[in-house]
Enzyme design. Structure first.
Site, mmCIF file in Angstrom:
data_model
loop_
_atom_site.group_PDB
_atom_site.id
_atom_site.type_symbol
_atom_site.label_atom_id
_atom_site.label_comp_id
_atom_site.label_asym_id
_atom_site.label_seq_id
_atom_site.Cartn_x
_atom_site.Cartn_y
_atom_site.Cartn_z
ATOM 1 N N LYS A 54 0.846 -1.208 0.000
ATOM 2 C CA LYS A 54 0.000 0.000 0.000
ATOM 3 C C LYS A 54 0.875 1.248 0.000
ATOM 4 C CE LYS A 54 -3.750 -2.459 2.212
ATOM 5 N NZ LYS A 54 -4.385 -2.910 3.450
ATOM 6 N N GLN A 98 -4.198 -1.399 9.650
ATOM 7 C CA GLN A 98 -4.142 -2.744 9.071
ATOM 8 C C GLN A 98 -4.741 -3.759 10.045
ATOM 9 O OE1 GLN A 98 -3.067 -3.470 5.849
ATOM 10 N NE2 GLN A 98 -3.929 -5.470 6.304
ATOM 11 N N ASP A 121 -10.896 2.918 4.144
ATOM 12 C CA ASP A 121 -11.199 1.489 4.041
ATOM 13 C C ASP A 121 -12.711 1.273 3.896
ATOM 14 O OD1 ASP A 121 -9.392 -0.576 3.899
ATOM 15 O OD2 ASP A 121 -8.927 -0.599 6.040
#
Ligand code: NAP
Length: 294
Positions: A54, A98, A121
């Site tokens: 990412k 994460q 997200d």
């Protein structure tokens, strides 16, 4: 007739090129640089590799990107305070924590702590709710990637029988919601299967578009699909290691057999995976652009 292979790698590349231009424009016209922070707790190897990928992509696209590594034993309180710091930081438009987190940290609390306007997200309940009612929101990255793969491969969803295997909060439920919306790239008739579904093959055989996100290798075999089906295989299963020690991956679909019946199918790897990271970048650019609206 062998299926068309839908290359997520290729579609993701196209979208990244579009994003790169958009980032240059934001810098030139508005002196605005999209900022993304990825917070990694501990050293779980899969999480390390996801976060590294990412950050690499964010860097390539010209973002301001911050990698914030925290120790495995960070307290929940300290992590929440860190999120609050990034919520207030104007140079950061997107915050990604994460997952999974260590057991002593409540993931729900962490997701709720992220400012919904920085929730790239798309996991915060405010964004989930907006998705449900078809309002503007950050779409979760994997489902958004699946929808873009369908649209950009010219696959008609309107009126299609879409069958989804899996009902998780990050894939199954949101993609079901997205594809049933009264919107372009949606308007499908959606069925969702899970482990309590009585006769899964009955449903999968009806599918014009079959999306499989079960986390179970070969959960879908050739006898479970009809001729001409479009198959999106979301599953990522580690089934062994190559001689060089690299993980051998497979999806949830018996690819070799199903591709002989399907009209189009995504491979694993190289299908949905590359789209997920790209959609995170797209959401971050969107978050930055939203700040221009005041
Ligand atoms: P998850 O939270 O474990 O959910 C799996 C879902 O599939 C559950 O709803 C489960 O039913 C259902 N299921 C499992 N085995 C089944 C079977 N044999 N028949 C019917 N339904 C079955 O998984 P997830 O997070 O959605 O992820 C699914 C897969 O996608 C995993 O392999 C994951 O690694 C992969 N993934 C890939 C990406 C990417 O970017 N490529 C992103 C996210 C996830 P119940 O609800 O009844 O338990």
């Amino acid at each position: 007739m062998a299926a068309k292979i839908i290359s997520g790698t290729q579609v993701a590349k196209e979208i990244r090129e579009e994003l790169k231009k958009e980032v240059e424009e934001l810098k030139g016209k508005h002196n605005l640089v999209p900022g993304l922070v990825t917070i990694l707790v501990g050293e779980n190897p899969a999480s390390v590799s996801y976060v590294t990928a990412k950050q690499k992509t964010a860097h390539e696209l010209g973002f301001y990107s911050v990698q914030d590594n925290q120790p495995e034993d960070i307290s929940e309180e300290t992590l929440l305070a860190l999120i609050d710091k990034y919520n207030k930081d104007d140079s950061i438009h997107g915050i990604l924590v994460q997952l999974p987190l260590p057991k002593h940290i409540d993931e729900t609390k962490v997701i709720y702590a992220i400012d919904p306007d920085k929730d790239v997200d798309g996991f915060h309940p405010v964004n989930v709710g907006r998705l449900m009612i078809g309002a503007k929101c950050f779409l979760p990255c994997t489902p958004h990637g699946i929808q873009q793969l369908l649209i950009r491969s010219g696959i008609e969803t309107e009126g299609a029988e879409v069958v989804i295997v899996g009902r998780s909060n990050i894939v199954g439920k949101p993609i079901a919601n997205m594809l049933m919306q009264k919107k372009p790239g949606a308007n499908a008739t959606v069925t969702v299967c899970h482990t309590r579904t009585k006769d899964m093959a009955f449903h999968t055989k009806r599918a014009d578009i079959l999306i499989v996100a079960a986390g179970a290798p070969k959960a879908v075999t050739a006898d479970m699909v009809k001729e001409g089906v479009v198959v999106i295989d979301v599953g990522v299963n580690r089934i062994g290691k190559s001689a060089s020690g690299k993980a051998i991956l497979c999806g949830d679909v018996d690819f070799d057999a199903v591709k002989e019946k399907a009209s189009a199918i995504t491979p694993v790897p190289g299908g949905v995976g590359p789209m997920t990271i790209t959609m995170l970048m797209l959401n971050t650019v969107q978050a930055a652009k939203n700040t221009l609206e005041g």
